[in-house]
Design an enzyme around this catalytic site. Sequence first.
Site, short mmCIF file in Angstrom:
data_model
loop_
_atom_site.label_atom_id
_atom_site.label_comp_id
_atom_site.label_asym_id
_atom_site.label_seq_id
_atom_site.Cartn_x
_atom_site.Cartn_y
_atom_site.Cartn_z
N TYR A 210 18.93 -28.13 -2.69
CA TYR A 210 17.65 -27.42 -2.72
C TYR A 210 17.40 -26.63 -1.44
CZ TYR A 210 16.33 -29.82 -6.99
OH TYR A 210 16.27 -30.27 -8.28
N HIS A 262 10.87 -35.84 -4.54
CA HIS A 262 11.78 -34.82 -5.05
C HIS A 262 11.46 -33.46 -4.44
CE1 HIS A 262 14.26 -32.61 -7.95
NE2 HIS A 262 14.86 -33.77 -8.13
N PRO A 263 12.48 -32.73 -3.96
CA PRO A 263 12.25 -31.48 -3.22
C PRO A 263 12.25 -30.21 -4.06
CG PRO A 263 14.54 -32.10 -3.03
CD PRO A 263 13.88 -33.16 -3.90
N CYS A 264 12.18 -30.31 -5.38
CA CYS A 264 12.38 -29.12 -6.21
C CYS A 264 11.31 -28.05 -6.03
CB CYS A 264 12.48 -29.51 -7.69
SG CYS A 264 11.00 -30.27 -8.36
N ARG A 265 10.13 -28.39 -5.52
CA ARG A 265 9.08 -27.39 -5.35
C ARG A 265 8.77 -27.07 -3.89
NH1 ARG A 265 6.09 -26.85 -10.10
NH2 ARG A 265 7.60 -27.00 -11.80
#
Length: 314
Positions: A210, A262-265
Amino acid sequence: MQNVINTVKGKALEVAEYLTPVLKESKFKETGVITPEEFVAAGDHLVHHCPTWQWATGEELKVKAYLPTGKQFLVTKNVPCYKRCKQMEYSDELEAIIEEDDGDGGWVDTYHNTGITGITEAVKEITLESKDSIKLQDCSVLCDEEEEEEEGEAADMEEYEESGLLETDEATLDTRRIVEACKAKADAGGEDAILQTRTYDLYITYDKYYQTPRLWLFGYDEQRQPLTVEHMYEDISQDHVKKTVTIENHPHLPPPPMCSVHPCRHAEVMKKIIETVAEGGGELGVHMYLLIFLKFVQAVIPTIEYDYTRHFTM
């Protein structure tokens, strides 16, 4: 079922991260992602201003070649947690699931009904004291200042760049003496409050897939005995449990698995913040990344009182 899905996703992302090339060229201003070198620079800035955070190496076999050996990840230990999330005031009417079909189970807009128009207008009217850079006051100095206001609620990740936290109003930007305030609440609660006190070790790693920081946490009870997964979930916003927050193995440390945000955003949120600052005539330096990052992930772990910048001026 959600745990099985998260496990499969985790394994797939491990493979994807392994195959993803290391980001060499800065894309911070364009997309909100950072290179390993920028991660180190932001980490150095965090350690300087908030010395409870320190660099660490981890297991030798898990050292990442694209990061300095002594700066593989950041850690802060024995962070106090004085109450459970269920003890905080909460209203379903103030939240809404957004993008439910995004593949991650939906994200929570904490202040869904607070008046988006008003917030947007407030952001547009930002005035910047400095158009060249962001000025930061040292955490250790500001910890000694007298506090006259009550603690504010944590800002949700997508709310942060819109909520006015980017304004130059010092009363808005000055986050409270959180630890002392929580200690006072624990004392007022008597013996029962003291028995509920927990501590957490927090870690920030660089996610190569990411291309953003990633937060990890592991908790202990008042006897310094490890908490179970279910007990740790009590200290995490319930709308993020098993969605934004999952249980995974730390990339630099041995088991047991830890909670991970979670780092998705992360890059998307940071990009919006960069744009907001630019619209006001300023420039957000990449060295500020982790200080802002720790502020917006507070919505996920609102009862864990970790150290981040107490005041910064645009």
